[in-house]
Design an enzyme around this catalytic site. Structure first.
Site, short mmCIF file in Angstrom:
data_model
loop_
_atom_site.label_atom_id
_atom_site.label_comp_id
_atom_site.label_asym_id
_atom_site.label_seq_id
_atom_site.Cartn_x
_atom_site.Cartn_y
_atom_site.Cartn_z
N GLU A 173 -1.26 5.59 -2.65
CA GLU A 173 -1.27 5.50 -1.08
C GLU A 173 -2.50 4.96 -0.61
O GLU A 173 -3.38 5.42 -0.02
CB GLU A 173 -1.45 7.13 -0.47
CG GLU A 173 -0.24 7.87 -0.86
CD GLU A 173 -0.04 9.28 0.12
OE1 GLU A 173 -1.03 9.98 0.09
OE2 GLU A 173 0.86 9.95 0.04
N GLU A 363 7.25 9.80 -3.85
CA GLU A 363 7.06 11.06 -3.17
C GLU A 363 7.85 11.39 -2.01
O GLU A 363 8.11 10.44 -1.04
CB GLU A 363 5.62 11.01 -3.04
CG GLU A 363 4.63 11.22 -3.88
CD GLU A 363 2.98 11.44 -3.42
OE1 GLU A 363 3.01 12.15 -2.61
OE2 GLU A 363 2.34 10.77 -4.28
C1 BGP Z 1 0.45 12.72 -0.86
C2 BGP Z 1 -0.56 12.56 -2.24
C3 BGP Z 1 0.00 13.77 -3.20
C4 BGP Z 1 0.42 15.18 -2.72
C5 BGP Z 1 1.51 14.92 -1.32
C6 BGP Z 1 1.33 16.29 -0.73
O1 BGP Z 1 -0.50 12.43 0.20
O2 BGP Z 1 -0.26 11.46 -2.73
O3 BGP Z 1 -0.95 13.91 -3.95
O4 BGP Z 1 -0.18 16.10 -2.96
O5 BGP Z 1 0.88 14.07 -0.42
O6 BGP Z 1 0.33 16.57 0.00
P1 BGP Z 1 -0.15 18.18 0.06
O7 BGP Z 1 -0.24 18.04 -1.64
O8 BGP Z 1 -1.45 17.99 0.64
O9 BGP Z 1 0.69 19.05 0.62
#
Ligand code: BGP
Length: 469
Positions: A173, A363
């Protein structure tokens, strides 16, 4: 209308070292910025030392349970497993000349398990886990020296694993650095004291480092596929007022600039205008310009939500890294992330139209509270909400493929419960596999298959055909 997912479509799941490995100080690992975040969440200033209330220190102990966990991924039929390497396992301080062999050996073992089950690995080189020393002593990516440290780290990984790992992502990201300078850019200076000139210089250094890693990878093995990784967030105008549409274009620009540089090998005009208007003169050398022309093989992205924008303000959402005005037409998760399957089709088309590079969804997922229950005497979670989210999004993915988008694969975020990146909770769960660990750190760490486990298994086995049943 039913349209197939292409043959060889890479179904799988994605994780990050700092959120699931645990073992934060084992086998020579140095500290990373994640280890000193109070409670492990973002937003609050870092502490001096790791504190026991930081759930990320123990994660879900993948470091010791990797074989069992990868076997569960294999049982679901994973074709690909995206994981990150903890930079501070390989270079504990980040600026050493030689890597830590024990750290390298751990990932050899992980790759052995992947190979045993025929799962293709995908490695994120840097996922929000800058070595703490690089952050504190150099102010992270603000300092040009980080390029050299990252090059040495990336080269070490390509040389060690390049014959076993085809898919690589340079920075997780990367566009999030605009919003989370410590997490994403390892920048120790507090956000409210960080000058825009330093922030943009850090961005430039990361972009050069990303291009340099691409060059090194291709030099070591021309078959390696290197991608950038960006947050995809469709932005909608709150009203048809042209000023709202213009605001959307500008917000889009600030996000898409990162993909533009990775794909086209140079800064877009609108980005240069932003710098001019802010009075920022970046230190960009001719060698940097040349380096940026090492462009990526594919574009990967995370997708969780869309946002609205408006020229005249509006109620802004909570909980997501990018902010944005709340869309009155969409539901939201308990954490305020607005759920928008159609938005995924929209960004897939937008990116394909803009860049014409193969895409990879690395993701996507739903963070939700789960309740462990017994069904036929077996502990499980009846997570129909997660199944619905998955199905609704994949139906839109299939539409985008029918629209002509070239998409290589889909990795669900957090196929096994792990510690949340933004809130550091265990209770914000994404997994198809439940992990018995609670927000207060208690729990046996036992793993249980949720109802969604079987659903994802069927989806993969049918290459998406069971979306229709
Ligand atoms: C993204 C990241 C991840 C992940 C995901 C979900 O921004 O790349 O590392 O964790 O989001 O976010 P969260 O864990 O804060 O719910």
């Amino acid at each position: 209308m039913s349209m197939e997912f292409p043959d060889g479509f890479l179904w799988g799941g994605a994780v990050a070292a700092n959120q699931y490995e645990g073992a934060y100080d084992v086998d020579g690992k140095g500290l990373s910025i994640q280890d000193v975040l109070p409670k492990g969440g973002i937003g609050a200033p870092p502490t001096d030392q790791p504190t026991p209330d930081n759930l990320k220190l123990g994660g879900i102990d993948f470091y010791h349970r990797y074989a069992e966990d990868i076997a569960l991924f294999a049982e679901m039929g994973f074709k690909i497993f995206r994981f990150s390497i903890a930079w501070s396992r390989i270079f504990p301080n980040g600026d050493e000349a030689e890597p830590n062999e024990a750290g390298l050996a751990f990932y050899d073992r992980v790759l052995d398990e992947c190979e045993k089950h025929g799962i293709e690995p995908m490695i994120t080189i840097s996922h929000y886990e800058t070595p703490l020393h690089l952050s504190k002593a150099y102010d992270g990516w603000v300092n040009r020296k980080l390029i050299g440290f990252y090059e040495r780290y990336a080269r070490t990984l390509f040389e060690r694993y390049g014959s076993r790992v085809k898919y690589w992502l340079t920075f997780n990201e990367i566009n999030s650095v605009l919003h989370a300078p410590l997490l994403s850019g390892g920048i120790w200076t507090p956000k409210d004291q960080l000058s825009e000139a330093d922030l943009y210089q850090a961005i430039h250094h990361e972009l050069v480092a990303s291009a340099s890693a691409t060059r090194i990878a291709h030099e070591i093995n021309p078959d390696l596929k290197v991608g950038c990784m960006i947050i995809a967030i469709p932005v909608y105008p709150l009203t048809p007022d042209p000023n709202d549409v213009l605001k959307v274009m500008q917000t889009d620009h600030s996000n898409l600039a990162f993909g533009d540089v990775h794909v086209r090998g140079r800064y877009p005009g609108f980005f240069l205008r932003t710098l001019r208007e802010k009075g920022i003169e970046l230190d960009i050398t001719d060698a940097d310009r040349e380096m940026l022309t090492n462009t990526v093989d594919f574009v990967s992205f995370s997708y969780y939500m869309s946002i609205c924008e408006s020229a005249s303000g509006g109620e802004r959402g909570r909980g997501n890294i990018m902010g944005g005005v709340i869309n009155p037409t969409l539901p939201a998760s308990e954490w305020g992330w607005q759920i928008d399957p159609v938005g995924l089709r929209i960004v897939l088309n937008q990116f394909w139209d803009r860049w014409g590079k193969p895409l990879f969804i690395v993701e996507n997922g739903l963070g939700a509270r789960d309740e462990l229950v017994e069904v036929d005497g077996v502990p499980t979670v009846v997570d129909d909400y997660r199944i619905a989210y998955l199905r609704d999004h994949l139906i839109q993915v299939r539409e985008a493929i029918a629209d002509g988008v070239e998409l290589w694969g889909y990795t669900w975020w957090g196929p096994i419960d792990l510690v949340s990146a933004s809130t550091a909770q265990m209770s914000k769960r994404y997994g198809f596999i439940y992990v018995d660990r609670n927000d207060d750190g208690t729990g046996t760490l036992a793993r249980f298959r949720k109802k969604s486990f079987g659903y994802y298994q069927q989806l993969i086995a049918s290459n998406g055909a069971c979306l229709d049943s």
